[in-house]
Design a protein around this motif. Structure first.
Motif, PDB file in Angstrom:
ATOM      1  N   ASP A  91       0.819  -1.209   0.000  1.00 58.86           N
ATOM      2  CA  ASP A  91       0.000   0.000   0.000  1.00 58.86           C
ATOM      3  C   ASP A  91       0.853   1.260   0.000  1.00 58.86           C
ATOM      4  OD1 ASP A  91      -2.332  -1.413  -0.039  1.00 58.86           O
ATOM      5  OD2 ASP A  91      -2.667  -1.314   2.123  1.00 58.86           O
TER       6      ASP A  91
ATOM      7  N   CYS B 212       0.807   4.866   1.327  1.00 58.97           N
ATOM      8  CA  CYS B 212       0.055   5.517   2.397  1.00 58.97           C
ATOM      9  C   CYS B 212       0.828   6.711   2.957  1.00 58.97           C
ATOM     10  CB  CYS B 212      -0.251   4.517   3.505  1.00 58.97           C
ATOM     11  SG  CYS B 212       1.229   3.747   4.209  1.00 58.97           S
TER      12      CYS B 212
ATOM     13  N   GLY C 226      -3.422   4.911  -0.885  1.00 59.89           N
ATOM     14  CA  GLY C 226      -4.358   3.992  -0.254  1.00 59.89           C
ATOM     15  C   GLY C 226      -5.093   4.485   0.969  1.00 59.89           C
ATOM     16  N   ASP C 227      -4.563   5.483   1.679  1.00 60.50           N
ATOM     17  CA  ASP C 227      -5.223   5.946   2.900  1.00 60.50           C
ATOM     18  C   ASP C 227      -6.460   6.779   2.570  1.00 60.50           C
ATOM     19  OD1 ASP C 227      -3.518   4.687   4.595  1.00 60.50           O
ATOM     20  OD2 ASP C 227      -2.303   6.444   5.068  1.00 60.50           O
ATOM     21  N   GLU C 228      -7.343   6.889   3.560  1.00 65.40           N
ATOM     22  CA  GLU C 228      -8.589   7.621   3.345  1.00 65.40           C
ATOM     23  C   GLU C 228      -8.349   9.118   3.202  1.00 65.40           C
ATOM     24  OE1 GLU C 228     -13.080   7.903   5.311  1.00 65.40           O
ATOM     25  OE2 GLU C 228     -11.507   6.718   6.279  1.00 65.40           O
TER      26      GLU C 228
ATOM     27  N   ARG D 172      -7.684   6.265  -6.969  1.00 63.78           N
ATOM     28  CA  ARG D 172      -7.709   6.246  -5.503  1.00 63.78           C
ATOM     29  C   ARG D 172      -7.422   7.637  -4.945  1.00 63.78           C
ATOM     30  NH1 ARG D 172      -7.901   1.125  -3.505  1.00 63.78           N
ATOM     31  NH2 ARG D 172      -7.570  -0.521  -5.033  1.00 63.78           N
TER      32      ARG D 172
ATOM     33  N   LYS E 146     -11.505  -5.113   0.732  1.00 64.59           N
ATOM     34  CA  LYS E 146     -10.750  -3.957   1.194  1.00 64.59           C
ATOM     35  C   LYS E 146     -11.679  -2.759   1.101  1.00 64.59           C
ATOM     36  CE  LYS E 146      -6.331  -1.580   0.636  1.00 64.59           C
ATOM     37  NZ  LYS E 146      -5.087  -1.468  -0.144  1.00 64.59           N
ATOM     38  N   LYS E 147     -11.627  -1.884   2.076  1.00 68.77           N
ATOM     39  CA  LYS E 147     -12.632  -0.827   2.182  1.00 68.77           C
ATOM     40  C   LYS E 147     -12.205   0.481   1.519  1.00 68.77           C
ATOM     41  CE  LYS E 147     -14.859  -3.853   4.529  1.00 68.77           C
ATOM     42  NZ  LYS E 147     -15.894  -4.646   3.843  1.00 68.77           N
ATOM     43  N   GLY E 148     -11.391   0.406   0.477  1.00 65.81           N
ATOM     44  CA  GLY E 148     -10.978   1.607  -0.237  1.00 65.81           C
ATOM     45  C   GLY E 148     -12.063   2.103  -1.173  1.00 65.81           C
ATOM     46  N   SER E 149     -11.849   3.284  -1.738  1.00 64.23           N
ATOM     47  CA  SER E 149     -12.856   3.902  -2.598  1.00 64.23           C
ATOM     48  C   SER E 149     -13.108   3.096  -3.865  1.00 64.23           C
ATOM     49  CB  SER E 149     -12.425   5.324  -2.964  1.00 64.23           C
ATOM     50  OG  SER E 149     -11.166   5.324  -3.624  1.00 64.23           O
TER      51      SER E 149
ATOM     52  N   GLU F 126     -12.700  -0.231  -4.330  1.00 61.37           N
ATOM     53  CA  GLU F 126     -13.417  -1.458  -3.986  1.00 61.37           C
ATOM     54  C   GLU F 126     -14.898  -1.173  -3.732  1.00 61.37           C
ATOM     55  OE1 GLU F 126      -9.215  -1.937  -3.442  1.00 61.37           O
ATOM     56  OE2 GLU F 126     -10.562  -0.503  -2.491  1.00 61.37           O
ATOM     57  N   LYS F 127     -15.163  -0.115  -2.982  1.00 66.68           N
ATOM     58  CA  LYS F 127     -16.552   0.250  -2.686  1.00 66.68           C
ATOM     59  C   LYS F 127     -17.303   0.627  -3.957  1.00 66.68           C
ATOM     60  CE  LYS F 127     -15.667   1.985   2.005  1.00 66.68           C
ATOM     61  NZ  LYS F 127     -15.643   3.203   2.866  1.00 66.68           N
TER      62      LYS F 127
END
Length: 343
Positions: free
Chosen positions: A102, A104, A129-131, A153, A193-196, A198-199
């Motif tokens: 990742d 980050c 990768g970070d929010e 991302r 994985k809860k990234g943008s 993937e969602k």
């Protein structure tokens, strides 16, 4: 004692961050009254002006590239190739740094600082990768004196140049195609994985099945623990053991599709006659046996947009940071059962 940054100066002078940047870099129009307020705020806050070293002539046409490196998913290999080609077209070279895993806040700062030593004309960051960007990293990028572009991302990278793709649209197109071909039971192989990204891809699948009025029993979602071909294999095995009459599959990326096809081959099920599979990114899909349909990412357009942002913003550290280019993927149909439908 907290280090004074450009945000503090902007607050003290009661002006925007862009105005502060224009005064510091002596670029763009600023009303004289606002300019004086910024200059006074710099003195009052004790803000230290960033040193802008002159770029050696032999490094003026150099762009820095930072991106994730994933062993199985060659998405970023395709993207970096597109960026290199676009840079070469306009006489620029690239120096690339790859993150093992990742990308980050913890490691991105180090890569940026290393690239700045090369006196690059701009930096393209792919796959953050970070929010959200940390405050210290955001400050570094704002004050480094060169254009910064985030590609894919980019959810937490507001305030900077961004090139993004509508990921939900790709899986929506793929799923709707299978629905229009009368596939009664579907499987989505996703990434846990809860990234943008993937969602968004999961959202596109759900949008299509819900729009078509599918009951919950007519579709399944399997969340893979990693981005390996083996996970696609496990997903297909799990789904058929649960619902043997699945006839359509949408995969988060082509690697999952390849794994699913391997399992189907072992149990004697044919693609696409028995089960039709659609991948994503269109990296492996053309070379599988048989070749399968896939959602193609606009790699060339992504590379062109990012490089153009670097060229357009030379000498402007903040003026254009809010610019966003949004691109759409395209569903590429292959195989004997492929039909032309409205997408």
């Amino acid at each position: 004692m907290k280090k004074v940054n450009m945000n503090d100066v902007a607050k003290q002078a009661e002006v925007s961050l862009t105005t502060v940047s224009r005064v510091i870099n002596n670029s763009g129009y600023v009303a004289e009254e606002k300019r004086k307020r910024v200059e006074n705020a710099i003195r009052e806050t004790g803000y230290l002006l960033p040193i802008q070293p002159e770029k050696p002539a032999h490094m003026e046409n150099l762009i820095g590239l930072i991106l994730r490196k994933i062993s199985v998913n060659i998405f970023y290999d395709q993207l970096s190739s597109a960026l290199l080609q676009e840079a070469d077209k306009v006489g620029y070279s690239m120096v690339a740094m790859y993150s093992n895993g990742d990308l980050c806040n913890d490691n991105l700062r180090g890569y940026v600082e290393k690239l700045l030593k090369y006196k690059v004309s701009g930096i393209v960051i792919c796959g953050f990768g970070d929010e959200y960007l940390s405050e210290s990293l955001r400050e570094l990028l704002q004050e480094c004196g060169i254009p910064i572009v985030f590609v894919e991302r980019t959810a937490g990278c507001y305030g900077f140049n961004r090139v993004l793709v509508d990921n939900s649209l790709g899986t929506y197109y793929a799923t709707r195609y299978l629905i229009q071909k009368k596939h009664g039971r579907l499987l989505y192989i996703g990434f846990d994985k809860k990234g943008s990204v993937e969602k968004s891809r999961t959202k596109g699948f759900l949008h299509a099945v819900q729009e078509a009025g599918y009951a919950d029993s007519q579709y399944s979602i399997y969340s893979c623990p990693d981005s390996s071909v083996a996970s696609g294999y496990a997903a297909m095995k799990w789904a058929l053991e649960k619902q043997a009459d699945i006839t359509g599959v949408v995969a988060y990326f082509d690697g999952y599709a390849a794994g699913a096809m391997q399992y189907l081959y072992e149990i004697g099920r044919k693609v696409p006659n028995d089960i039709e599979i659609i991948g994503h990114d269109d990296t492996y899909a053309p070379n599988l046996a048989p070749p399968i349909s896939s959602v193609r990412m606009p790699f060339e357009e992504m590379g062109s947009a990012a490089v153009n942002m670097i060229l357009e913003n030379q000498g402007n550290t903040m003026d254009f940071f809010a610019k966003t280019v949004s691109l759409e993927p395209k569903l590429i149909l292959r195989g004997g059962n492929a039909q032309a439908v409205f997408l």
